[in-house]
Design a protein around this motif. Structure first.
Motif, PDB file in Angstrom:
ATOM      1  N   THR A  31       0.843  -1.208   0.000  1.00  0.00           N
ATOM      2  CA  THR A  31       0.000   0.000   0.000  1.00  0.00           C
ATOM      3  C   THR A  31       0.876   1.256   0.000  1.00  0.00           C
ATOM      4  O   THR A  31       0.490   2.266  -0.577  1.00  0.00           O
ATOM      5  CB  THR A  31      -0.964  -0.005   1.209  1.00  0.00           C
ATOM      6  N   GLN A  91      -8.292  -2.777   9.226  1.00  0.00           N
ATOM      7  CA  GLN A  91      -7.763  -3.237   7.928  1.00  0.00           C
ATOM      8  C   GLN A  91      -7.658  -4.769   7.908  1.00  0.00           C
ATOM      9  O   GLN A  91      -7.923  -5.420   6.901  1.00  0.00           O
ATOM     10  CB  GLN A  91      -6.400  -2.612   7.636  1.00  0.00           C
ATOM     11  N   ARG A 160      13.330   8.176  -0.012  1.00  0.00           N
ATOM     12  CA  ARG A 160      11.966   8.531   0.361  1.00  0.00           C
ATOM     13  C   ARG A 160      11.942   9.767   1.244  1.00  0.00           C
ATOM     14  O   ARG A 160      12.790   9.914   2.129  1.00  0.00           O
ATOM     15  CB  ARG A 160      11.317   7.354   1.106  1.00  0.00           C
TER      16      ARG A 160
END
Ligand code: AMP
Length: 213
Positions: A31, A91, A160
């Protein structure tokens, strides 16, 4: 065979998932990667989640469950590797329901155990090849030639935005508050198998292979 790689940021989930994709033809569903793609392509959803991701907070369950549902119904392969999902109990329940709806189930949840000090070191030196996704580290796994990917020869190395110490502390806090309860959740279901995520990459691969058979 569908599996979850569970563990804090920097535990090595992505690295191990990539290996399983290459060797077993499984499909990696990260995800985090999906959200970064949405950001880079400038979609409305991508814009909405950008600041949350940079701060190291979790995006809403609704968004990530929607992303997973879309991929589960469109992709076919030798099983799914859930990498960075589920991250909350809601989730996890949603994933169970989605798999049941598709007549599928979860084979194993691999818990990658690491200690917090090691994570800070791992994350702050991490970079990846923007072309093939190979993961490197300034100290422990540098490229053979500076700036050039050993795997594909690409020169587009990326770091990142959330791989800095401040964001990492928030990501760790989110992990302990919201994700670590999943260890008990899957243990109680009888699905949990721990591996030592601090071992050498190849040893971790071997431990996972022994579990998956
Ligand atoms: P990752 O690449 O898995 O470390 O994810 C990067 C960031 O994306 C996280 O810090 C969250 O902001 C967001 N994210 C990824 N997966 C999830 C998820 N399952 N639930 C909520 N937020 C997520």
């Amino acid at each position: 065979m569908n599996i979850i790689l569970l563990g804090p940021p920097g535990a090595g989930k992505g690295t191990q998932a990539r290996h399983l994709v290459e060797t077993r033809g499984m499909i990696q569903l990260s995800t985090g990667d999906m959200l970064r793609e949405a950001r880079n392509s400038g979609t409305e959803m991508g814009k909405k989640v950008a600041a949350i991701m940079d701060a190291g907070k979790l995006v809403t369950d609704e968004i990530v469950i929607g992303l997973i549902e879309e991929r589960l119904t469109t992709e076919k392969g030798a099983g799914f590797i859930f990498d960075g999902f589920p991250r909350t109990l809601a989730q996890a329940d949603a994933l169970g329901a989605l798999l049941a709806k598709l007549g599928q189930s979860l084979h194993t949840v691999i818990e990658m155990r690491v200690d917090d000090e090691a994570l800070v070191k791992r994350i702050t030196g991490r970079f990846t090849c923007g072309d093939c996704g190979e993961v490197y580290h300034d100290e422990t796994k540098p490229t053979a030639e500076p700036g050039k990917c050993d795997n594909c020869g690409g020169t587009n190395m990326v770091r990142r935005a959330d791989d800095n110490e401040d964001s990492l502390r928030t990501r760790l806090m989110e992990y302990y508050k919201k994700t670590s309860p999943l260890i008990g959740y899957y243990y109680a279901k009888g699905d949990l198998r721990p591996v030592n995520g601090l071992a050498d990459i190849k040893e971790v691969r071997a431990s996972i292979a022994a579990i998956l058979g």
